[in-house]
Design an enzyme around this catalytic site. Structure first.
Site, PDB file in Angstrom:
ATOM      1  N   LYS A  94       0.864  -1.185   0.000  1.00 55.93           N
ATOM      2  CA  LYS A  94       0.000   0.000   0.000  1.00 55.93           C
ATOM      3  C   LYS A  94       0.892   1.223   0.000  1.00 55.93           C
ATOM      4  O   LYS A  94       2.032   1.173   0.484  1.00 55.93           O
ATOM      5  CB  LYS A  94      -0.883   0.021   1.245  1.00 55.93           C
ATOM      6  CG  LYS A  94      -2.098   0.887   1.113  1.00 55.93           C
ATOM      7  CD  LYS A  94      -3.193   0.167   0.346  1.00 55.93           C
ATOM      8  CE  LYS A  94      -4.527   0.840   0.430  1.00 55.93           C
ATOM      9  NZ  LYS A  94      -5.604  -0.085   0.104  1.00 55.93           N
TER      10      LYS A  94
HETATM   11  N1  NDP Z   1     -11.236   2.225  -4.460  1.00 53.43           N
HETATM   12  C1  NDP Z   1     -11.108   0.920  -4.327  1.00 53.43           C
HETATM   13  O1  NDP Z   1     -11.096   0.174  -5.308  1.00 53.43           O
HETATM   14  C2  NDP Z   1     -11.004   0.309  -2.971  1.00 53.43           C
HETATM   15  C3  NDP Z   1     -11.241   1.031  -1.824  1.00 53.43           C
HETATM   16  N2  NDP Z   1     -11.264   0.381  -0.634  1.00 53.43           N
HETATM   17  C4  NDP Z   1     -11.529   1.119   0.601  1.00 53.43           C
HETATM   18  O2  NDP Z   1     -12.823   1.687   0.545  1.00 53.43           O
HETATM   19  C5  NDP Z   1     -12.849   2.907   1.296  1.00 53.43           C
HETATM   20  C6  NDP Z   1     -13.361   4.027   0.425  1.00 53.43           C
HETATM   21  O3  NDP Z   1     -12.496   4.141  -0.697  1.00 53.43           O
HETATM   22  P1  NDP Z   1     -12.937   4.920  -2.017  1.00 53.43           P
HETATM   23  O4  NDP Z   1     -14.405   4.827  -2.186  1.00 53.43           O
HETATM   24  O5  NDP Z   1     -12.051   4.469  -3.095  1.00 53.43           O
HETATM   25  O6  NDP Z   1     -12.536   6.399  -1.623  1.00 53.43           O
HETATM   26  P2  NDP Z   1     -13.133   7.762  -2.201  1.00 53.43           P
HETATM   27  O7  NDP Z   1     -12.081   8.772  -1.955  1.00 53.43           O
HETATM   28  O8  NDP Z   1     -13.644   7.590  -3.570  1.00 53.43           O
HETATM   29  O9  NDP Z   1     -14.398   8.046  -1.263  1.00 53.43           O
HETATM   30  C7  NDP Z   1     -14.297   8.144   0.114  1.00 53.43           C
HETATM   31  C8  NDP Z   1     -15.648   8.525   0.668  1.00 53.43           C
HETATM   32  O10 NDP Z   1     -15.590   8.511   2.093  1.00 53.43           O
HETATM   33  C9  NDP Z   1     -16.101   9.750   2.563  1.00 53.43           C
HETATM   34  N3  NDP Z   1     -15.559  10.057   3.875  1.00 53.43           N
HETATM   35  C10 NDP Z   1     -14.314  10.427   4.213  1.00 53.43           C
HETATM   36  N4  NDP Z   1     -14.238  10.639   5.527  1.00 53.43           N
HETATM   37  C11 NDP Z   1     -15.475  10.393   6.031  1.00 53.43           C
HETATM   38  C12 NDP Z   1     -16.049  10.438   7.318  1.00 53.43           C
HETATM   39  N5  NDP Z   1     -15.326  10.797   8.370  1.00 53.43           N
HETATM   40  N6  NDP Z   1     -17.368  10.130   7.465  1.00 53.43           N
HETATM   41  C13 NDP Z   1     -18.122   9.773   6.397  1.00 53.43           C
HETATM   42  N7  NDP Z   1     -17.616   9.714   5.149  1.00 53.43           N
HETATM   43  C14 NDP Z   1     -16.324  10.020   4.968  1.00 53.43           C
HETATM   44  C15 NDP Z   1     -15.718  10.755   1.499  1.00 53.43           C
HETATM   45  O11 NDP Z   1     -16.490  11.923   1.657  1.00 53.43           O
HETATM   46  P3  NDP Z   1     -16.069  13.267   0.889  1.00 53.43           P
HETATM   47  O12 NDP Z   1     -16.268  12.978  -0.563  1.00 53.43           O
HETATM   48  O13 NDP Z   1     -17.027  14.251   1.436  1.00 53.43           O
HETATM   49  O14 NDP Z   1     -14.647  13.511   1.247  1.00 53.43           O
HETATM   50  C16 NDP Z   1     -16.083   9.945   0.273  1.00 53.43           C
HETATM   51  O15 NDP Z   1     -17.474   9.952   0.077  1.00 53.43           O
HETATM   52  C17 NDP Z   1     -11.422   3.109   1.821  1.00 53.43           C
HETATM   53  O16 NDP Z   1     -11.337   2.551   3.101  1.00 53.43           O
HETATM   54  C18 NDP Z   1     -10.593   2.279   0.850  1.00 53.43           C
HETATM   55  O17 NDP Z   1      -9.376   1.848   1.398  1.00 53.43           O
HETATM   56  C19 NDP Z   1     -11.061  -0.956  -0.527  1.00 53.43           C
HETATM   57  C20 NDP Z   1     -10.797  -1.704  -1.611  1.00 53.43           C
HETATM   58  C21 NDP Z   1     -10.655  -1.127  -2.928  1.00 53.43           C
HETATM   59  O1  AKG Z   2      -6.870  -2.789  -6.862  1.00 54.17           O
HETATM   60  C1  AKG Z   2      -5.867  -2.955  -6.200  1.00 54.17           C
HETATM   61  O2  AKG Z   2      -4.830  -3.396  -6.630  1.00 54.17           O
HETATM   62  C2  AKG Z   2      -5.848  -2.622  -4.709  1.00 54.17           C
HETATM   63  C3  AKG Z   2      -7.060  -1.933  -4.194  1.00 54.17           C
HETATM   64  C4  AKG Z   2      -6.829  -1.622  -2.738  1.00 54.17           C
HETATM   65  O3  AKG Z   2      -5.997  -0.794  -2.425  1.00 54.17           O
HETATM   66  C5  AKG Z   2      -7.538  -2.345  -1.716  1.00 54.17           C
HETATM   67  O4  AKG Z   2      -8.123  -3.395  -2.006  1.00 54.17           O
HETATM   68  O5  AKG Z   2      -7.518  -1.898  -0.554  1.00 54.17           O
END
Ligand code: NDP
Ligand code: AKG
Length: 453
Positions: free
Chosen positions: A144
């Site tokens: 990461k």
């Molecule tokens: N993207 C991926 O493919 C993957 C992501 N994840 C995990 O999923 C989670 C979200 O990732 P992702 O969707 O990509 O991130 P994004 O940056 O696209 O979205 C994050 C979201 O979380 C919100 N947020 C941040 N802080 C808070 C809070 N304190 N309370 C409520 N909402 C909050 C943000 O709000 P705002 O827009 O207002 O900042 C936004 O809506 C993370 O933990 C990430 O590690 C896991 C596997 C893969």
């Molecule tokens: O798509 C990937 O390689 C990793 C995504 C990721 O960071 C996660 O699963 O937390």
């Protein structure tokens, strides 16, 4: 500023977990001394991850040397990135890449841009990636990375400059067969496109260096929605296994409306699920009968605040976790469900779409209350699974249809669930511990087969 009190016992345990093997010249005593001199906050993300892992390691009765090997990251890189701001000022940022384990394949894991990024956080997330790729049974290890920055305070040009600087700084440890980054919080296809371009400038065109790229730049169809879609497959499997029927008619609350949360919401809505409340970092909106998710997406995409959505009523975002529902989906940041608030949840399932949203103490409360947790290393594994599909397509210079990607994702999520459910039922373990047991066995086996000399 007042510093938290020294917790030597905790500091020692943590230091032993993460750095003893990395400092072979110093014996256990000097490692302990070093630990006492460098205390860490008691509830660090890395310590939380290791607490969960320890339960599975105890169950497997792995010897201490193997435990240390599996818990300790293989390599940690910390770099300083300097860019010129649009104002002409020079600005520096700290960035990290932790490569946790590559026993089963190249390091794999996302890049996060956030003011909360630090080495502890990245260590924890890198470790989770090792166990995630193992439990999903895809041929990668875990890593990461992230930049400690507030992307909202940076222009597009500044973000591009920062991303390119990150590639330049990390290039010696990256490679399409060595370490392959991907999107995570506050990064997406745009950043991955810059990343690929900067890397390719140095070594020649290499789409397989990063996944989650724009579709017209060798990204995979289906990757953008994959983590949310995988979460829905995971929930479907659990509901079925518990004899609770399907998605249609169930109620869902989602914290986070970014990539993962918004795609999960869209797909649940398409399948007849009722998304009754969602929150982002600024506010929350609820509708007992279910939100019109496509209209909400349109509202937010138009630049309006989530909480101002006319199709629901605003609720304080702090209350989101306590809104009654069948399935609560934390899809934002880590450590949001704790001992202090786990008693207030009003759901029967928590689906961990975010990484590390439940602390170990919070997890204990949920266990006592009979709330089933779909663990992050499985529940959000759809993202890295489709990243694997993207990487495979890139290596073959080939493109699969979206239907094929989604069908393969469904198969992978379903098979992984069956394995976890079988171990959990047979060994009477929570799903999280069962998932870690499977992952640890796979990684340890691969490490042993490769040999130690
Ligand atoms: N993207 C991926 O493919 C993957 C992501 N994840 C995990 O999923 C989670 C979200 O990732 P992702 O969707 O990509 O991130 P994004 O940056 O696209 O979205 C994050 C979201 O979380 C919100 N947020 C941040 N802080 C808070 C809070 N304190 N309370 C409520 N909402 C909050 C943000 O709000 P705002 O827009 O207002 O900042 C936004 O809506 C993370 O933990 C990430 O590690 C896991 C596997 C893969
Ligand atoms: O798509 C990937 O390689 C990793 C995504 C990721 O960071 C996660 O699963 O937390």
């Amino acid at each position: 500023m007042t510093l938290p009190p020294l917790d030597l016992q905790n500091a020692e345990a943590m230091q032993a977990d993460w750095t003893v093997a990395a400092t072979p010249a110093s014996g256990p005593l000097s490692a302990r001394k070093l630990a006492a001199l460098t205390p860490r906050p008691p509830a660090s993300h890395a310590a939380n991850t290791n607490t969960f892992l320890s339960e599975a390691l105890d169950h497997l009765n792995f010897p201490p040397a193997m435990r240390r090997l599996l818990l300790t990251p293989q390599r940690e890189v910390a770099v300083k990135l300097a860019i010129r701001r649009d104002s002409g000022e020079l600005a520096t940022f700290h960035a990290f890449r932790v490569q946790h384990d590559d026993s089963r394949g190249p390091f794999k894991g996302g890049l996060r841009y956030s003011p909360e990024v630090d080495l502890d956080d990245v260590r924890s997330l890198a470790s989770l990636m090792t166990w995630k790729t193992a439990v999903m049974d895809i041929p990668f290890g875990g890593a990461k990375g992230g930049i400690c920055c507030d992307p909202r305070q940076l222009s597009e040009r500044e973000l591009e400059a920062l991303t390119r600087k990150l590639v330049q700084a990390l290039r010696p440890v990256l490679g399409a067969h060595t370490d392959i980054p991907a999107p995570d919080m506050n990064t997406g296809a745009r950043e991955m496109g810059w990343f690929m371009d900067e890397y390719s400038k140095a070594v020649g065109f290499t789409p397989g260096i990063v996944t989650g790229k724009p579709v017209h730049l060798h990204g995979s169809l289906g990757r953008e929605a994959a983590t949310g879609r995988g979460t829905v497959f995971a929930i479907r499997e659990l509901l079925q296994a518990q004899g609770l029927g399907g998605i249609a008619g169930k109620t869902f609350v989602i914290q986070g409306f970014g990539n993962v949360g918004s795609w999960a919401a869209r797909i649940l809505h398409e399948q007849g699920g009722r998304v009754v409340a969602v929150a982002d970092a600024y506010g929350a909106v609820a509708a007992e009968g279910g939100l019109d998710v496509p209209a909400l997406v349109q509202h937010v995409t138009a630049g309006e605040s989530l909480a101002s959505f006319p199709g629901g009523s605003e609720v304080p975002k702090e209350r989101i976790l306590a809104v009654p529902c069948d399935v609560l989906i934390p899809a934002a940041i880590g450590g949001v469900i704790t001992e202090a608030n786990a008693g207030a949840l009003q759901c029967t399932i928590v689906a961990e779409a975010a990484n590390g949203p439940i602390t170990p103490d919070g997890d204990q409360v949920l266990r006592r209350r009979g709330i089933t947790v779909l663990p992050d290393i499985y529940c959000n594994g759809g993202g890295v699974t489709v990243s694997y599909f993207e990487w495979s397509q890139n290596l073959q210079s080939y493109r699969w249809t979206e239907e094929e990607v989604n069908a393969r994702l469904d198969r992978t999520m379903t098979e992984a669930f069956r394995g976890i459910w079988e171990v959990a039922t047979r060994e009477r373990l929570p799903l999280r511990t069962a998932a870690f047991v499977i992952a640890l066995q796979r990684v340890a086996q691969a490490r042993a087969n490769r040999g130690f000399d």
